[in-house]
Write a protein that holds these residues in place. Structure first.
Motif, mmCIF file in Angstrom:
data_model
loop_
_atom_site.group_PDB
_atom_site.id
_atom_site.type_symbol
_atom_site.label_atom_id
_atom_site.label_comp_id
_atom_site.label_asym_id
_atom_site.label_seq_id
_atom_site.Cartn_x
_atom_site.Cartn_y
_atom_site.Cartn_z
ATOM 1 N N GLU A 1 2.361 1.581 -1.467
ATOM 2 C CA GLU A 1 1.088 1.354 -1.965
ATOM 3 C C GLU A 1 0.316 0.855 -0.567
ATOM 4 O OE1 GLU A 1 1.201 -1.309 -4.942
ATOM 5 O OE2 GLU A 1 1.363 0.352 -6.575
ATOM 6 N N ARG A 2 0.913 0.198 0.324
ATOM 7 C CA ARG A 2 0.269 0.071 1.499
ATOM 8 C C ARG A 2 0.105 1.125 2.268
ATOM 9 N NH1 ARG A 2 3.135 -4.283 2.635
ATOM 10 N NH2 ARG A 2 4.782 -3.055 3.806
ATOM 11 N N ASP B 1 -3.015 2.824 0.799
ATOM 12 C CA ASP B 1 -4.299 2.138 1.059
ATOM 13 C C ASP B 1 -4.696 2.363 2.352
ATOM 14 O OD1 ASP B 1 -4.345 0.703 -1.356
ATOM 15 O OD2 ASP B 1 -3.483 -1.192 -0.659
ATOM 16 N N GLN C 1 -7.548 8.899 1.229
ATOM 17 C CA GLN C 1 -7.065 8.558 -0.161
ATOM 18 C C GLN C 1 -6.365 9.708 -0.709
ATOM 19 O OE1 GLN C 1 -10.824 7.365 -2.130
ATOM 20 N NE2 GLN C 1 -10.500 5.105 -1.262
#
Ligand code: SF4
Length: 62
Positions: free
Chosen positions: A48-49, A52, A57
């Protein structure tokens, strides 16, 4: 098990994901990020990092 997907239409090959988690992503011959398969849930924070940090995206983690 995590499902990490890179949208090849969005990925511009900036490599931020590889820099963040080099064992979760690699750039293929076209310069597009390919996620590692078979990644366990214990790596969710790392994945998830990386998502981000992607400027396009292009990464989803589920
Ligand atoms: S950070 Fe995003 S745009 Fe850059 S290589 Fe990874 S998926 Fe592609």
């Amino acid at each position: 098990m995590l499902t990490i997907v890179v949208d090849r239409a969005k990925c511009e090959g900036y490599g931020q994901c590889v820099l963040e988690s080099e064992d979760l992503f690699e750039l293929d011959d076209d310069g597009v990020s390919v996620p590692t398969s078979g990644v366990g849930d214990e790596r969710r924070d790392d994945a998830e990092r990386a998502a981000d940090m992607c400027p396009m995206q292009a990464i989803t983690v589920s």
